[in-house]
Enzyme design. Sequence first.
Site, short mmCIF file in Angstrom:
data_model
loop_
_atom_site.label_atom_id
_atom_site.label_comp_id
_atom_site.label_asym_id
_atom_site.label_seq_id
_atom_site.Cartn_x
_atom_site.Cartn_y
_atom_site.Cartn_z
N GLU A 249 4.19 -6.62 1.98
CA GLU A 249 3.81 -6.85 0.61
C GLU A 249 3.98 -5.68 -0.29
O GLU A 249 2.61 -5.44 -0.87
CB GLU A 249 2.58 -7.52 0.83
CG GLU A 249 2.41 -8.77 1.30
CD GLU A 249 0.73 -9.16 1.41
OE1 GLU A 249 -0.09 -8.48 1.22
OE2 GLU A 249 0.48 -10.44 2.03
N PRO A 250 4.98 -4.98 -0.32
CA PRO A 250 4.95 -3.74 -1.15
C PRO A 250 4.75 -4.20 -2.76
O PRO A 250 5.36 -5.18 -2.98
CB PRO A 250 6.24 -3.25 -0.88
CG PRO A 250 7.20 -4.29 -0.51
CD PRO A 250 6.44 -5.29 0.15
N TYR B 288 -8.91 4.76 -13.25
CA TYR B 288 -8.91 5.54 -11.90
C TYR B 288 -8.73 6.97 -12.02
O TYR B 288 -8.56 7.82 -10.98
CB TYR B 288 -7.82 5.19 -11.01
CG TYR B 288 -7.49 3.82 -10.83
CD1 TYR B 288 -8.29 2.70 -10.46
CD2 TYR B 288 -6.20 3.30 -11.23
CE1 TYR B 288 -7.96 1.48 -10.25
CE2 TYR B 288 -5.80 2.10 -10.99
CZ TYR B 288 -6.80 0.88 -10.58
OH TYR B 288 -6.36 -0.16 -10.26
N CYS C 212 -10.66 3.19 -29.86
CA CYS C 212 -11.93 3.75 -30.14
C CYS C 212 -12.89 3.71 -28.88
O CYS C 212 -13.78 3.08 -28.62
CB CYS C 212 -12.78 2.93 -31.27
SG CYS C 212 -11.84 3.26 -32.67
N GLU C 213 -12.39 4.42 -27.89
CA GLU C 213 -13.14 4.77 -26.53
C GLU C 213 -12.62 6.25 -26.29
O GLU C 213 -11.70 6.67 -26.26
CB GLU C 213 -12.68 3.79 -25.50
CG GLU C 213 -12.69 2.42 -25.87
CD GLU C 213 -14.15 1.74 -25.29
OE1 GLU C 213 -14.84 2.69 -24.46
OE2 GLU C 213 -14.50 0.47 -25.61
N GLY D 162 0.84 -1.27 -0.10
CA GLY D 162 -0.04 -0.04 0.11
C GLY D 162 0.68 1.28 0.08
O GLY D 162 0.21 2.38 -0.22
N TYR E 232 1.21 -1.37 -12.23
CA TYR E 232 -0.18 -1.57 -12.83
C TYR E 232 -0.15 -0.91 -14.23
O TYR E 232 -0.94 -0.26 -14.51
CB TYR E 232 -0.98 -0.83 -11.83
CG TYR E 232 -0.84 -1.65 -10.20
CD1 TYR E 232 -1.59 -2.78 -10.23
CD2 TYR E 232 -0.33 -0.86 -9.25
CE1 TYR E 232 -1.29 -3.33 -9.04
CE2 TYR E 232 0.01 -1.57 -8.08
CZ TYR E 232 -0.70 -2.75 -8.00
OH TYR E 232 -0.45 -3.38 -6.65
C1 LIG Z 1 -2.34 -5.38 -4.20
C2 LIG Z 1 -2.01 -5.71 -3.07
C3 LIG Z 1 -0.46 -5.51 -2.45
C4 LIG Z 1 0.16 -4.73 -3.17
O1 LIG Z 1 -0.26 -3.29 -3.08
P1 LIG Z 1 0.64 -2.10 -3.37
O2 LIG Z 1 -0.33 -0.95 -3.26
O3 LIG Z 1 0.97 -1.98 -4.88
O4 LIG Z 1 1.73 -1.97 -2.54
C5 LIG Z 1 -0.40 -6.23 -1.40
N1 LIG Z 1 -1.01 -7.18 -0.80
C6 LIG Z 1 -2.27 -7.54 -1.13
C7 LIG Z 1 -3.02 -8.53 -0.41
C8 LIG Z 1 -2.60 -6.84 -2.38
O5 LIG Z 1 -4.00 -7.17 -2.71
#
Ligand SMILES: *Cc1c(COP(=O)(O)O)cnc(C)c1O
EC number: 4.1.1.20
Length: 426
Positions: A279-280, A322, A348-349, A244, A377
Amino acid sequence: MQHSKLPADDSPNPDALFDGVDLRRLAERIPTPFHAYSANAIRTRIAGLQQALHGFDALLCYAVKANSNLAILQLMAEAGVGADIVSSGELWRALHAGIPAQRIVFSGVGKTAAEIAEALAAGILRFNVESADELELLQRMAAELHVVAHAAVRINPDVDAQTHAKISTGKAENKFGVSIDEARRWFADSARQANVRLDGLHVHIGSQILSVEPFRLAFARVAAFWRELEAAGHAIASIDVGGGLGVRYRDGQVPIPPGDYAAAIREALAGFRGRLLLEPGRYLVAEAGVLLTRVVRVKHGERRRFLVLDAAMNDLLRPSLYDAWHDIVPLLDDARPPHRYDVVGPVCETGDTFAVERELPELHAGELVLIRTTGAYGAAMASTYNSRPLAAEVLLDRGRHAIVRRRQSLEDMVAGEQPARHWETA
Ligand SMILES: *Cc1c(COP(=O)(O)O)cnc(C)c1O
């Protein structure tokens, strides 16, 4: 404004230099559009986080979905980084890139029986379980395979990550995780599941978070629950604080310094002796990527001036999906009068729009334009919509470049398609 700092002599435009590579020369060799990634920028982000976490038994599990190119995953493997996966496709990629199964965690609300079986057979580190149904399925599958699965419960802490609604995941109305009340019942019943060792907590509240406050709130809730569980005799071997961390997409956005983020973890989890998992995704790769594209033509509409690029929403979906802002930087050598452009792709959007009324120097067909901060992403969300083959991806490293995904050929694009010749009845 990027275009105001023009070089005084004939030295290369500083905007065109990326990880020691002159992108204009690169674009003479590789047809646009293509994605370019800086290996150094990725390594620097990894090292910064790892250093900030000293003293913890910490493992970074890179969120593969942010950019799943095998070369990027290989960089992660070389830096000792594991993987956070959400599908068996990502499991396959991570293993192929050399990330050991024991550094892989599996998240997501829709794990199928087949995916769970594959992950158990591979011997992954841990499942982040998101529902009671999934917990039961994990028990059944692990019993069938005569193994014990390590599991963490994904807590939905009901905090507002103060980010875009489509990338917020930690509020009670989001589909992710379970409430602390439900998690409490899972632990009380955990002895029933002989093949699942429920000894972890997991939280992930959303993406592109630029303030440490939502993290503090979420970590505090998880930490209070951890202490309660320990007091009740449930040993917690690992706490996964999710991803996140936000990045800079435009002026004024400042990523949380790794030290501040680590301090929030340290404060919440004081006394925790188990494994810390992170989990970055975006934070490690977003700013390390650019999308190189050329102007196809300038179209003067009734009210707007359109800059039509050879890149489109199928190459970079974030602005369409987004309303995301990406800096757009022309690679020019001379000063030009500014104009306001709607920057669009050929698809074409109407939604195939990278920017609305963006002030840019006057541009002409054939000129190069950089779209910044596309490493996360970007290519990962690409499609072949409008039968546009997937763009090439190029890894840069201190002045050198290597193609890490060739541009899809038309044959690649239609691989697997065939005329309906063999009709059968089910
Ligand atoms: C998408 C996701 C992440 C990574 O999120 P980032 O904002 O890219 O760091 C980590 N953990 C889980 C469970 C996710 O779904």
